[in-house]
Design a protein around this motif. Sequence first.
Motif, PDB file in Angstrom:
ATOM      1  N   ASN A 159       0.812  -1.220   0.000  1.00 46.93           N
ATOM      2  CA  ASN A 159       0.000   0.000   0.000  1.00 46.93           C
ATOM      3  C   ASN A 159       0.845   1.270   0.000  1.00 46.93           C
ATOM      4  O   ASN A 159       0.322   2.363   0.105  1.00 46.93           O
ATOM      5  CB  ASN A 159      -0.923  -0.003   1.217  1.00 46.93           C
ATOM      6  N   LYS A 196       2.710   2.196   2.369  1.00 47.13           N
ATOM      7  CA  LYS A 196       2.859   2.668   3.743  1.00 47.13           C
ATOM      8  C   LYS A 196       3.529   1.635   4.642  1.00 47.13           C
ATOM      9  O   LYS A 196       4.240   1.995   5.570  1.00 47.13           O
ATOM     10  CB  LYS A 196       1.481   2.996   4.333  1.00 47.13           C
ATOM     11  N   THR A 197       3.272   0.367   4.373  1.00 49.85           N
ATOM     12  CA  THR A 197       3.791  -0.712   5.218  1.00 49.85           C
ATOM     13  C   THR A 197       5.289  -0.844   5.039  1.00 49.85           C
ATOM     14  O   THR A 197       5.791  -0.856   3.920  1.00 49.85           O
ATOM     15  CB  THR A 197       3.100  -2.046   4.869  1.00 49.85           C
ATOM     16  N   GLU A 198       5.991  -0.946   6.157  1.00 49.56           N
ATOM     17  CA  GLU A 198       7.441  -1.075   6.135  1.00 49.56           C
ATOM     18  C   GLU A 198       7.842  -2.487   6.541  1.00 49.56           C
ATOM     19  O   GLU A 198       7.334  -3.017   7.516  1.00 49.56           O
ATOM     20  CB  GLU A 198       8.058  -0.073   7.108  1.00 49.56           C
ATOM     21  N   VAL A 257       9.827   0.616   2.784  1.00 50.17           N
ATOM     22  CA  VAL A 257       8.389   0.674   2.501  1.00 50.17           C
ATOM     23  C   VAL A 257       8.146  -0.203   1.280  1.00 50.17           C
ATOM     24  O   VAL A 257       8.823  -0.064   0.267  1.00 50.17           O
ATOM     25  CB  VAL A 257       7.930   2.129   2.243  1.00 50.17           C
TER      26      VAL A 257
END
Length: 121
Positions: free
Chosen positions: A96, A98-100, A105
């Motif tokens: 997305n 945003k997820t790391e 990311v």
Amino acid sequence: MTSMRLSGMVVAIFVVSNLLFLAPGSAQVKTPPDFAFPLGKDSPGAVTFSHEQHKAKVGDKCTACHVKVFKMKKGQTGALTMAKMKAGELCGACHNGKTEMAGKVVFVTDDKANCERCHKK
């Protein structure tokens, strides 16, 4: 002689309890092989999923995806569509932008520049 029998029984109980209770938890889960998704009618190319590649990024945490995002058995989750991914479902739950993971990311599924990261011609 009685104390030798008692200590032998204690050792036997210890060994058996370790075999019953510790061995299953310490077993290695075999990573499933790569698999290809059915080609959708508007798909720009075949998609092959690699558990090994994802495992390298999330560690041995099958629960990072299963069963919250995907069912454990192949084919039980339903159709994988770009619309669902863009809505933050399925692959889009993590992909997305945003997820790391592993300090980076992860790429976003709804950017056309990323199509070839999954879809191969």
